[in-house]
Motif scaffolding. Structure first.
Motif, PDB file in Angstrom:
ATOM      1  N   PHE A 155      -8.400  47.445 124.490  1.00 15.97           N
ATOM      2  CA  PHE A 155      -7.256  47.676 125.374  1.00 15.97           C
ATOM      3  C   PHE A 155      -7.869  47.823 126.762  1.00 15.97           C
ATOM      4  CE2 PHE A 155      -3.666  50.916 126.442  1.00 15.97           C
ATOM      5  CZ  PHE A 155      -2.905  49.923 127.033  1.00 15.97           C
ATOM      6  N   ILE A 156      -7.631  46.854 127.626  1.00 19.68           N
ATOM      7  CA  ILE A 156      -8.218  46.853 128.962  1.00 19.68           C
ATOM      8  C   ILE A 156      -7.106  47.048 129.985  1.00 19.68           C
ATOM      9  CG2 ILE A 156      -9.551  45.535 130.641  1.00 19.68           C
ATOM     10  CD1 ILE A 156     -10.977  44.211 128.262  1.00 19.68           C
ATOM     11  N   ILE A 157      -7.329  48.001 130.873  1.00 19.46           N
ATOM     12  CA  ILE A 157      -6.312  48.446 131.820  1.00 19.46           C
ATOM     13  C   ILE A 157      -6.859  48.375 133.243  1.00 19.46           C
ATOM     14  CG2 ILE A 157      -4.954  50.439 132.569  1.00 19.46           C
ATOM     15  CD1 ILE A 157      -5.123  51.452 129.653  1.00 19.46           C
ATOM     16  N   ILE A 158      -6.017  47.919 134.163  1.00 25.52           N
ATOM     17  CA  ILE A 158      -6.351  47.953 135.590  1.00 25.52           C
ATOM     18  C   ILE A 158      -5.432  48.990 136.242  1.00 25.52           C
ATOM     19  CG2 ILE A 158      -6.378  46.657 137.754  1.00 25.52           C
ATOM     20  CD1 ILE A 158      -6.963  44.146 136.034  1.00 25.52           C
ATOM     21  N   ALA A 159      -6.042  49.945 136.936  1.00 24.45           N
ATOM     22  CA  ALA A 159      -5.275  51.029 137.564  1.00 24.45           C
ATOM     23  C   ALA A 159      -5.594  51.078 139.052  1.00 24.45           C
ATOM     24  CB  ALA A 159      -5.628  52.365 136.917  1.00 24.45           C
ATOM     25  N   ARG A 160      -4.546  51.247 139.844  1.00 27.10           N
ATOM     26  CA  ARG A 160      -4.749  51.387 141.291  1.00 27.10           C
ATOM     27  C   ARG A 160      -3.484  51.948 141.920  1.00 27.10           C
ATOM     28  NH1 ARG A 160      -2.810  47.979 144.883  1.00 27.10           N
ATOM     29  NH2 ARG A 160      -4.586  48.240 146.217  1.00 27.10           N
ATOM     30  N   PRO A 161      -3.609  52.503 143.138  1.00 27.99           N
ATOM     31  CA  PRO A 161      -2.401  52.963 143.821  1.00 27.99           C
ATOM     32  C   PRO A 161      -1.417  51.805 143.981  1.00 27.99           C
ATOM     33  CG  PRO A 161      -4.343  53.804 144.927  1.00 27.99           C
ATOM     34  CD  PRO A 161      -4.821  52.812 143.900  1.00 27.99           C
ATOM     35  N   HIS A 162      -0.150  52.094 143.764  1.00 28.03           N
ATOM     36  CA  HIS A 162       0.878  51.054 143.841  1.00 28.03           C
ATOM     37  C   HIS A 162       1.222  50.772 145.300  1.00 28.03           C
ATOM     38  CE1 HIS A 162       4.596  48.889 143.227  1.00 28.03           C
ATOM     39  NE2 HIS A 162       4.289  48.796 141.948  1.00 28.03           N
ATOM     40  N   PRO A 163       1.352  49.503 145.698  1.00 28.04           N
ATOM     41  CA  PRO A 163       1.651  49.205 147.106  1.00 28.04           C
ATOM     42  C   PRO A 163       3.020  49.709 147.577  1.00 28.04           C
ATOM     43  CG  PRO A 163       1.635  47.191 145.802  1.00 28.04           C
ATOM     44  CD  PRO A 163       1.157  48.299 144.916  1.00 28.04           C
ATOM     45  N   THR A 174      -0.618  56.268 141.301  1.00 31.14           N
ATOM     46  CA  THR A 174      -1.457  55.244 140.694  1.00 31.14           C
ATOM     47  C   THR A 174      -0.725  54.683 139.486  1.00 31.14           C
ATOM     48  OG1 THR A 174      -3.473  56.311 141.446  1.00 31.14           O
ATOM     49  CG2 THR A 174      -3.688  54.786 139.605  1.00 31.14           C
ATOM     50  N   PHE A 175      -0.607  53.378 139.455  1.00 27.95           N
ATOM     51  CA  PHE A 175       0.008  52.688 138.328  1.00 27.95           C
ATOM     52  C   PHE A 175      -1.106  51.981 137.554  1.00 27.95           C
ATOM     53  CE2 PHE A 175       4.767  52.010 139.151  1.00 27.95           C
ATOM     54  CZ  PHE A 175       4.886  53.165 139.898  1.00 27.95           C
ATOM     55  N   VAL A 180      -3.233  58.882 136.726  1.00 26.83           N
ATOM     56  CA  VAL A 180      -2.286  57.768 136.675  1.00 26.83           C
ATOM     57  C   VAL A 180      -0.882  58.321 136.441  1.00 26.83           C
ATOM     58  CG1 VAL A 180      -1.581  55.747 135.314  1.00 26.83           C
ATOM     59  CG2 VAL A 180      -3.986  56.059 135.941  1.00 26.83           C
ATOM     60  N   SER A 181       0.074  57.847 137.245  1.00 28.09           N
ATOM     61  CA  SER A 181       1.469  58.277 137.117  1.00 28.09           C
ATOM     62  C   SER A 181       2.233  57.434 136.111  1.00 28.09           C
ATOM     63  CB  SER A 181       2.187  58.160 138.466  1.00 28.09           C
ATOM     64  OG  SER A 181       1.606  58.988 139.425  1.00 28.09           O
ATOM     65  N   VAL A 182       1.977  56.130 136.085  1.00 26.70           N
ATOM     66  CA  VAL A 182       2.744  55.205 135.244  1.00 26.70           C
ATOM     67  C   VAL A 182       1.787  54.229 134.559  1.00 26.70           C
ATOM     68  CG1 VAL A 182       4.508  53.386 135.230  1.00 26.70           C
ATOM     69  CG2 VAL A 182       4.749  55.337 136.776  1.00 26.70           C
ATOM     70  N   LEU A 183       1.969  54.052 133.252  1.00 24.33           N
ATOM     71  CA  LEU A 183       1.237  53.045 132.478  1.00 24.33           C
ATOM     72  C   LEU A 183       2.248  52.030 131.968  1.00 24.33           C
ATOM     73  CD1 LEU A 183      -1.191  51.842 130.934  1.00 24.33           C
ATOM     74  CD2 LEU A 183      -0.779  53.557 129.144  1.00 24.33           C
ATOM     75  N   THR A 184       2.029  50.766 132.286  1.00 21.44           N
ATOM     76  CA  THR A 184       2.899  49.716 131.764  1.00 21.44           C
ATOM     77  C   THR A 184       2.103  48.823 130.828  1.00 21.44           C
ATOM     78  OG1 THR A 184       2.501  48.199 133.615  1.00 21.44           O
ATOM     79  CG2 THR A 184       4.368  49.697 133.815  1.00 21.44           C
ATOM     80  N   ILE A 185       2.774  48.384 129.780  1.00 23.24           N
ATOM     81  CA  ILE A 185       2.159  47.496 128.794  1.00 23.24           C
ATOM     82  C   ILE A 185       3.080  46.305 128.598  1.00 23.24           C
ATOM     83  CG2 ILE A 185       1.415  47.260 126.397  1.00 23.24           C
ATOM     84  CD1 ILE A 185       0.752  50.247 126.410  1.00 23.24           C
ATOM     85  N   ASN A 186       2.541  45.128 128.842  1.00 23.60           N
ATOM     86  CA  ASN A 186       3.305  43.918 128.584  1.00 23.60           C
ATOM     87  C   ASN A 186       2.847  43.317 127.249  1.00 23.60           C
ATOM     88  OD1 ASN A 186       0.870  43.318 130.277  1.00 23.60           O
ATOM     89  ND2 ASN A 186       1.425  41.232 129.778  1.00 23.60           N
TER      90      ASN A 186
END
Length: 156
Positions: free
Chosen positions: A72-80, A86-87, A121-127
């Motif tokens: 499970f690979i995740i990219i996290a960064r502040p949302h623009p 951080t999303f 991280v505030s929000v984690l999204t999974i597609n």
């Protein structure tokens, strides 16, 4: 690291896991990719390394007898749009078909979720792919279906 029903779930270093992840990428691509006749798998490992070195890449793995059986690979960064938050967005999520029965996917996602929360991280999204839905697992983990994505091949 967490041991669950004979599986070791942990966060791994990019350089340590890269070769093994690369080996599973092809199986993953074969199973879920669209337009395989036109878009060939060709990971940009330089990109992944740069994101990892910037502290924005989470690599979570599932192993059975030390062999990699899922990631499970995740990219996290502040949302623009929301610079105070951080999303985290999943890049890839894959478990070898023979290990999908049971709760391995649930525990892999839960482990990553806890780690992302510790990192602020505030929000984690999974597609997920429509052809390989994870709705039951994700809803059980408290995720909500919030968006639909449409795709159209525009190349030659």
């Amino acid at each position: 690291m967490q041991l669950i029903r004979g599986f070791e779930i942990k966060q791994e270093d990019f350089n340590s896991a890269r070769g093994e992840v690369d080996n599973l990428f092809y199986k993953h691509w074969e199973e879920i990719a669209l337009n395989k006749d036109k878009i060939k798998l060709n990971p940009d490992w330089t990109f992944y390394e740069a994101v990892y070195n910037a502290g924005n890449l989470g690599i979570y793995t599932a192993r059975k007898d030390k062999a990699l059986v899922g990631y499970f690979i995740i990219i996290a960064r502040p949302h623009p749009h929301y610079k105070d938050h951080t999303f985290a967005v999943n890049d890839v999520l894959f478990i070898e078909p023979e290990h999908r029965k049971g709760l391995l996917g649930y525990f892999l996602i839960k482990y990553a979720e806890k780690d992302m929360k510790k990192k602020g991280v505030s929000v984690l999204t999974i597609n997920t792919k429509v052809s390989k839905p994870l709705d039951v697992v994700l809803e059980r983990l408290g995720f909500k279906n919030i968006e639909k994505v449409y795709s159209k091949y525009l190349g030659d």
